[in-house]
Design an enzyme around this catalytic site. Structure first.
Site, PDB file in Angstrom:
ATOM      1  N   ASP A  53      47.667  -6.684 -80.421  1.00  0.00           N
ATOM      2  CA  ASP A  53      47.386  -5.630 -81.392  1.00  0.00           C
ATOM      3  C   ASP A  53      46.245  -6.048 -82.312  1.00  0.00           C
ATOM      4  O   ASP A  53      45.363  -5.253 -82.640  1.00  0.00           O
ATOM      5  CB  ASP A  53      48.648  -5.337 -82.207  1.00  0.00           C
ATOM      6  CG  ASP A  53      48.415  -4.324 -83.301  1.00  0.00           C
ATOM      7  OD1 ASP A  53      48.132  -3.165 -82.992  1.00  0.00           O
ATOM      8  OD2 ASP A  53      48.505  -4.705 -84.494  1.00  0.00           O
ATOM      9  N   GLU A  91      48.860  -3.839 -75.123  1.00  0.00           N
ATOM     10  CA  GLU A  91      48.518  -4.838 -76.142  1.00  0.00           C
ATOM     11  C   GLU A  91      48.807  -6.245 -75.637  1.00  0.00           C
ATOM     12  O   GLU A  91      48.024  -7.177 -75.883  1.00  0.00           O
ATOM     13  CB  GLU A  91      49.308  -4.558 -77.423  1.00  0.00           C
ATOM     14  CG  GLU A  91      48.906  -3.272 -78.126  1.00  0.00           C
ATOM     15  CD  GLU A  91      49.764  -2.964 -79.329  1.00  0.00           C
ATOM     16  OE1 GLU A  91      49.369  -2.107 -80.139  1.00  0.00           O
ATOM     17  OE2 GLU A  91      50.851  -3.565 -79.458  1.00  0.00           O
TER      18      GLU A  91
END
Length: 229
Positions: free
Chosen positions: A49, A121
């Site tokens: 992320d 992610e």
């Protein structure tokens, strides 16, 4: 052997030859199949992320040298939100190589938006750990492609934009009502209707309830804006 072959084919598809294939294996391992000796991708999600955020924010910063922070922020949010990550994951077939527990697999986990977004992610983190930031950034820019250039147009979140439209006219926030659910339990398709107190409404359909709400909001916003209200 089949797992190794599938992961090698997937790595070739995204254009990265892993020096440490175990990183890719961890990136595609969901918590429903994890154990003390087989860690899940949850920690990778956290790292990925951040790598995604820095990659996208840097790209946006350099793409438009005149944009103010208030203009860049919504573009950034549109590019890193879960829906966009899941969309990219579907395009590269990430769901096909996910390692899931039986219950998660039977409930359609390979198609779930949240699961795909998280795995995307985790994949970015795996590339970062394998080859460094520049390689991970290049992967993000390649996979996100034209989305970055089109971010200015697509930055508005439909539900937020519709709520802002209503508030600007002294109206209560729109209501979202689930009006249908079709398909098998492991792959449901939701129909949601967005409604304004003016009587205007529009429906949206998608594999996830949140995505259906977004589709309904987008359709209703287009309708009321076209009407010039």
């Amino acid at each position: 052997m089949k797992l190794a072959a599938d992961l090698a084919a997937f790595a070739a598809r995204i254009g990265h030859d892993f020096r440490r294939p175990e990183l890719l294996l961890r990136a595609v391992t969901h918590s429903s199949l994890s154990s003390a000796t087989r860690p899940s991708n949850e920690r990778f999600e956290f790292l990925g992320d951040r790598v995604l955020g820095l990659s996208i924010s840097t790209a946006l910063f350099h793409a438009d040298g005149t944009a103010a922070e208030g203009q860049l922020a919504p573009r950034f949010n549109a590019l890193v939100r879960q829906e966009t990550c899941a969309e990219v994951a579907r395009e590269i077939g990430l769901g096909d190589v996910l390692k899931l527990g039986r219950s998660e697999m039977m409930s359609g986990g390979r198609r779930k938006e949240a699961l795909l977004g998280d795995a995307m992610e985790a994949l970015i983190a795996a590339v970062y750990l394998d080859a460094g930031f520049e390689t991970a950034r290049d992967l993000v820019l390649r996979l996100w492609g034209s989305r970055i250039a089109e971010a200015e147009v697509n930055a508005r979140d439909p539900k937020s934009a519709l709520q802002e439209w209503a508030q600007a006219r002294g109206l209560p926030p729109p209501a979202y009502v689930e009006t249908g659910r079709d398909g098998p339990d492991h792959q449901p398709v939701f129909t949601v209707e967005a409604r304004l107190t003016t009587g205007d409404s529009a429906a949206g359909r998608a594999n996830g309830k949140r995505a259906a709400e977004q589709a309904a909001a987008k359709a209703l916003l287009a309708r009321v804006e076209a009407a010039g209200d």
